[in-house]
Design a protein around this motif. Structure first.
Motif, short mmCIF file in Angstrom:
data_model
loop_
_atom_site.label_atom_id
_atom_site.label_comp_id
_atom_site.label_asym_id
_atom_site.label_seq_id
_atom_site.Cartn_x
_atom_site.Cartn_y
_atom_site.Cartn_z
N LEU A 1 0.84 -1.15 0.10
CA LEU A 1 0.03 -0.12 -0.03
C LEU A 1 0.91 1.29 0.06
O LEU A 1 1.15 1.53 1.10
N THR A 2 1.27 1.56 -1.21
CA THR A 2 2.15 2.94 -1.36
C THR A 2 1.20 4.07 -1.18
O THR A 2 0.03 4.07 -0.93
N ALA A 3 1.84 5.21 -1.12
CA ALA A 3 1.32 6.60 -0.85
C ALA A 3 0.32 6.91 -1.80
O ALA A 3 -0.91 7.30 -1.68
N ASP A 4 0.57 6.35 -3.37
CA ASP A 4 -0.31 6.73 -4.41
C ASP A 4 -1.54 5.73 -4.22
O ASP A 4 -2.53 6.21 -4.79
N LEU A 5 -1.11 4.57 -3.89
CA LEU A 5 -2.47 3.55 -3.77
C LEU A 5 -3.60 3.99 -2.48
O LEU A 5 -4.62 3.91 -2.79
N ILE A 6 -2.66 4.51 -1.52
CA ILE A 6 -3.66 5.00 -0.29
C ILE A 6 -4.71 6.36 -0.94
O ILE A 6 -5.71 6.26 -0.59
N GLU A 7 -3.91 7.09 -1.74
CA GLU A 7 -4.50 8.16 -2.38
C GLU A 7 -5.78 7.86 -2.95
O GLU A 7 -6.69 8.41 -3.14
N LYS A 8 -5.66 6.66 -3.68
CA LYS A 8 -6.84 6.30 -4.55
C LYS A 8 -7.85 5.48 -3.78
O LYS A 8 -9.01 5.39 -4.34
N ALA A 9 -7.45 4.89 -2.58
CA ALA A 9 -8.39 4.01 -1.66
C ALA A 9 -9.33 5.08 -0.88
O ALA A 9 -9.01 5.28 0.30
N LYS A 10 -10.24 5.82 -1.48
CA LYS A 10 -10.95 6.81 -0.91
C LYS A 10 -11.60 6.37 0.25
O LYS A 10 -11.90 7.01 1.44
N LYS A 11 -12.41 5.05 0.42
CA LYS A 11 -12.91 4.74 1.57
C LYS A 11 -12.11 3.64 2.51
O LYS A 11 -12.90 3.63 3.81
N LEU A 12 -10.84 3.76 2.34
CA LEU A 12 -10.01 2.61 3.09
C LEU A 12 -9.84 3.44 4.77
O LEU A 12 -9.52 4.56 4.85
N LYS A 13 -10.32 2.42 5.79
CA LYS A 13 -10.17 3.01 7.05
C LYS A 13 -9.26 2.11 7.95
O LYS A 13 -8.95 2.62 8.92
N LEU A 14 -9.14 0.87 7.51
CA LEU A 14 -8.56 -0.16 8.45
C LEU A 14 -7.39 -1.20 7.58
O LEU A 14 -7.91 -1.60 6.55
N VAL A 15 -6.20 -1.07 7.94
CA VAL A 15 -5.48 -2.04 7.30
C VAL A 15 -4.85 -3.00 8.17
O VAL A 15 -4.43 -2.37 9.27
N VAL A 16 -4.83 -4.23 8.02
CA VAL A 16 -4.45 -5.28 9.03
C VAL A 16 -3.50 -6.23 8.40
O VAL A 16 -3.59 -6.76 7.29
N THR A 17 -2.31 -6.36 9.09
CA THR A 17 -1.18 -6.98 8.76
C THR A 17 -1.47 -8.48 9.57
O THR A 17 -1.79 -8.54 10.72
N ALA A 18 -1.93 -9.67 8.85
CA ALA A 18 -2.04 -10.81 9.61
C ALA A 18 -0.64 -11.40 9.75
O ALA A 18 0.12 -12.19 8.96
N GLY A 19 -0.15 -11.01 10.86
CA GLY A 19 1.29 -11.38 11.35
C GLY A 19 1.89 -10.18 11.96
O GLY A 19 1.17 -9.39 12.46
N ILE A 20 3.21 -10.19 11.76
CA ILE A 20 4.04 -8.89 12.42
C ILE A 20 4.88 -8.22 11.31
O ILE A 20 5.24 -8.74 10.42
N GLY A 21 4.69 -7.02 11.37
CA GLY A 21 5.37 -6.01 10.22
C GLY A 21 4.71 -5.34 9.29
O GLY A 21 4.17 -6.16 8.59
#
Length: 393
Positions: A104-124
């Motif tokens: 999830l780069t800055a550019d992709l985050i900018e396009k993800a207008k509804k994104l509220k939560l990002v979960v890493t299943a694991g560590i890092g």
């Protein structure tokens, strides 16, 4: 209702397993520091099964769809025509694993207008641009400690594999050979060697605790010095910096997060200050090492061996030089992806989602960013001025 986009590694080449080598998992009631394991209200899967692939879906798909959510599960994650990038613009939640990260780069985050939560299943969580997430007020969470011990075990295994030169000996065995002279010309005992640990968080401490019985001389560096009684118990020597740490050690174990400070840190200059014939085991992040500097150090003999299971990028291309460089003991990013680890991080992912949908607090140790700032574990591991909570990952 939410749209959840889940990016997982592909199913096995031969298809989803109909059975497994072992039945069930040993019961573990708490992590070594006393923290409780994930406590979701339900699992939705059988512990010990393959959960991190598309068909395994972390045991989440049936539950989420029964709650009325839209779920997209894919392994197709790279490039603008991938399922990941096509489905991202209207996704509310993105879930992926460090082993098969959805970048999830800055550019992709900018396009993800509804994104509220990002979960890493694991560590890092460094496959997400955390500064961009903060700027957008996106919550980033991971399942801290879920596979820390698995990574520590893998690290100890790779230290021994390198020092004993196991890979070359195994290849001779498979080839039907029995030339012991060939098999032992690069084989040593670990006993008495100096082992340095870069970053003494949960994984780094677990590695030191497991290596201490081998009668090695342990030293470490970290942004926070460990308590004196802990240092005394393991016979640890504290070093102020990575540059001081590497000067006289035989083995370097890398457990630091990937930050601007650590990116490319293992370069020609730093490697040149190490004792000739040292070994490096890096299960942290591939980008902490300068890819070509590692190859040069192995070719010249400055390094006697390099192992790890992290690459840059991931998955690594077929022609990545670490696949064929001399004296390597690399694995795909599997150290934290055992069936045991998958059961814990799948359960932790569900716990995070349950809290999110109920509007209750996500465990602080799971939180990386929240409300536009680093929080919880993120405040310790990723912030420029970290908090010392004594539980860095």
């Amino acid at each position: 209702m939410a749209k959840i986009l889940i990016v997982l590694f592909p199913d096995p080449v031969g298809g989803y397993p109909p059975n497994y080598a072992r039945t069930g998992l040993p019961e573990i009631t708490a992590y070594p520091n006393g923290d409780t394991l994930p406590t979701p209200k339900a699992l939705g899967f059988t512990p010990g099964t393959l959960l991190g692939c598309v068909s395994g879906n972390l045991g989440l798909k049936d539950w989420l769809e029964a709650e009325g959510h839209t779920v997209v599960v894919t392994s197709d994650k790279n490039g603008p025509d991938s399922v990941f990038e096509r489905e991202l613009p209207d996704a509310d939640i993105v879930i992926s694993q460090p082993f098969w990260p959805a970048y999830l780069t800055a550019d992709l985050i900018e396009k993800a207008k509804k994104l509220k939560l990002v979960v890493t299943a694991g560590i890092g969580s460094d496959h997400t641009d955390l500064n961009a997430a903060n700027a957008k007020g996106i919550t980033v969470a991971e399942v801290t400690y879920s596979n820390s011990i698995g990574v520590a075990e893998h690290t100890v295994m790779q230290v021994l594999v390198l020092v004993r030169d196991f890979v070359a000996q195994h290849r001779l065995s498979v080839a039907g050979a029995w030339n012991i002279a060939d098999a032992v010309t690069r084989s040593y005992d670990l006993e008495g060697m100096r082992v340095g640990v870069f970053a003494a968080g949960r994984i780094g401490r677990a590695v030191m605790e497991r290596l201490a019985p081998f009668d090695v001389k342990l030293s470490y560096t970290d942004r926070f010095r460990l308590p004196g009684e802990y240092e005394e118990k393991l016979g640890l020597e504290y070093k102020e910096s990575i540059h001081e740490l590497v000067k006289d050690i035989d083995v370097l174990c890398v457990h630091a997060p990937l930050t601007d400070e650590t990116r490319g840190l293992l370069n020609d200059e730093l490697l040149g200050t190490m004792k000739r014939g040292a070994y490096i085991v890096n299960p942290a992040r591939g980008a902490i090492a300068d890819r070509d500097a590692i190859v040069r150090a192995l070719d010249s003999g400055q390094l006697a061996g390099y192992a790890g299971d992290v690459w840059e990028p991931q998955p690594a291309p077929a022609d990545h030089p670490w696949r064929s460089m001399v004296h390597n003991a690399m694995t795909p990013h599997t150290s934290g992806a055992t069936l045991s680890g998958q059961a814990r991080y799948a359960a932790g992912t569900r716990e995070i989602l349950e809290s999110w949908f109920e509007g209750t607090e996500i465990r602080p140790e799971y939180v990386i960013t929240q409300g536009g700032r680093y929080s919880g574990t993120g405040a310790h591991s990723y912030a420029d001025e970290p908090e010392n909570d004594g539980k860095n990952s």
